[in-house]
Write a protein that holds these residues in place. Structure first.
Motif, short mmCIF file in Angstrom:
data_model
loop_
_atom_site.label_atom_id
_atom_site.label_comp_id
_atom_site.label_asym_id
_atom_site.label_seq_id
_atom_site.Cartn_x
_atom_site.Cartn_y
_atom_site.Cartn_z
N LEU A 1 3.48 10.81 -1.85
CA LEU A 1 4.61 10.12 -1.25
C LEU A 1 4.75 10.43 0.23
O LEU A 1 4.94 9.52 1.05
N ILE A 2 4.67 11.71 0.59
CA ILE A 2 4.83 12.10 2.00
C ILE A 2 3.76 11.45 2.86
O ILE A 2 4.06 10.92 3.94
N ALA A 3 2.51 11.48 2.39
CA ALA A 3 1.42 10.90 3.18
C ALA A 3 1.64 9.40 3.36
O ALA A 3 1.40 8.85 4.45
N GLU A 4 2.09 8.72 2.31
CA GLU A 4 2.32 7.27 2.39
C GLU A 4 3.48 6.96 3.34
O GLU A 4 3.43 5.99 4.10
N VAL A 5 4.53 7.78 3.26
CA VAL A 5 5.67 7.57 4.15
C VAL A 5 5.24 7.74 5.61
O VAL A 5 5.63 6.94 6.48
N GLU A 6 4.47 8.76 5.89
CA GLU A 6 4.01 8.99 7.25
C GLU A 6 3.12 7.84 7.73
O GLU A 6 3.17 7.46 8.91
N THR A 7 2.32 7.29 6.82
CA THR A 7 1.48 6.15 7.16
C THR A 7 2.33 4.95 7.54
O THR A 7 2.06 4.24 8.52
N ILE A 8 3.37 4.70 6.76
CA ILE A 8 4.27 3.57 7.01
C ILE A 8 4.98 3.73 8.35
O ILE A 8 5.09 2.79 9.14
N LEU A 9 5.46 4.94 8.63
CA LEU A 9 6.13 5.20 9.91
C LEU A 9 5.17 4.98 11.08
O LEU A 9 5.55 4.41 12.10
#
Length: 246
Positions: free
Chosen positions: A57-65
């Motif tokens: 989740l954290i990696a995906e969130v950072e990708t989206i940001l």
């Protein structure tokens, strides 16, 4: 406004004559391999959605940001990404910055809307390995489940009708139950002018939620030309009503 749909599940008839068909077996095997190899992009998206763990989740969130910062020039998304990376560097939990009512939550939700507008789920998965799902949104909003899955002990359990509808209040819930009992599948008090369906925003609505609704309205208008919407004033904040009623 609530929009609903009814989906009929087709019946699958199994013919014993095909049970030992080598040709059919070979064809099915090819289809499975095709999907697993990414031949069916939507199936690949669904497979990714079902296997996403909390650690991803954290990696995906950072990708989206990061994407929102690049594609939409969203400076707040860039700042939120920097905050998360700094927290990781200090050995802190970066999710505390974006989950629920947290420092960068609104910036992240805006970034999700921006990325969703710019990139299809298939392209998002192919380009970044990430995909925005309802499960991800539930976690970021700090929700344990959807309203439809509320337990019988929940305060809102009496507002849930047939497992997939949530009424605004007890009166509406009873009306839905009555309509279901009569096999009614549409509302009789439809808007007379379907090109100017009114809606209003509460003064307490988050700017990200307001933008999400406006994006959804535009999506409907783009794909269903016979529909139109018009923002109107609020009649009563306490009663949650708009100035114009059906």
């Amino acid at each position: 406004m609530q929009l609903g749909s009814f989906v009929e599940t087709p019946h699958v008839v199994k013919d014993p004559a095909f049970k030992d068909s080598a040709g059919l077996t070979e064809d099915l095997q090819k289809r499975v391999l095709y999907i697993e190899d990414g031949g069916d992009s939507m199936a690949a998206v669904q497979k990714q959605a079902n296997t996403t763990s909390d650690g991803d989740l954290i990696a995906e969130v950072e990708t989206i940001l990061g994407e929102a910062g690049q594609k939409a020039n969203d400076t707040k998304a860039g700042e939120a990404l920097k905050d998360m990376q700094e927290a990781e560097g200090k050995g802190q939990d970066p999710s505390s910055l974006v989950v629920g009512h947290s420092k960068d939550h609104e910036a992240l939700m805006k970034a999700i809307e921006e990325v969703s507008r710019e990139t299809s789920p298939e392209d998002e998965l192919n380009e970044t390995g990430a995909v925005i799902t309802s499960e991800m949104l539930s976690k970021l909003n700090n929700l344990s489940d959807t309203p439809e899955q509320a337990s019988l002990s929940s305060l809102d359990s009496d507002l849930i009708v047939e497992g997939d509808m949530v009424a605004n209040n007890r009166t509406h819930a009873l009306l839905l139950l009555e309509a279901s009992g009569k096999n009614q599948r549409w509302a009789s008090n439809t808007w007379k002018n379907h090109r100017q369906i009114p809606y209003c925003f509460s003064s307490s609505i988050a700017s990200s939620s307001k933008r999400a609704w406006q994006d959804a309205v535009q999506h409907y208008v783009d794909h269903i030309p016979c529909l139109g919407f018009q923002e109107v004033a609020v009649a009563s904040e306490s009663e949650k009503t708009c100035a114009t009623q059906p």
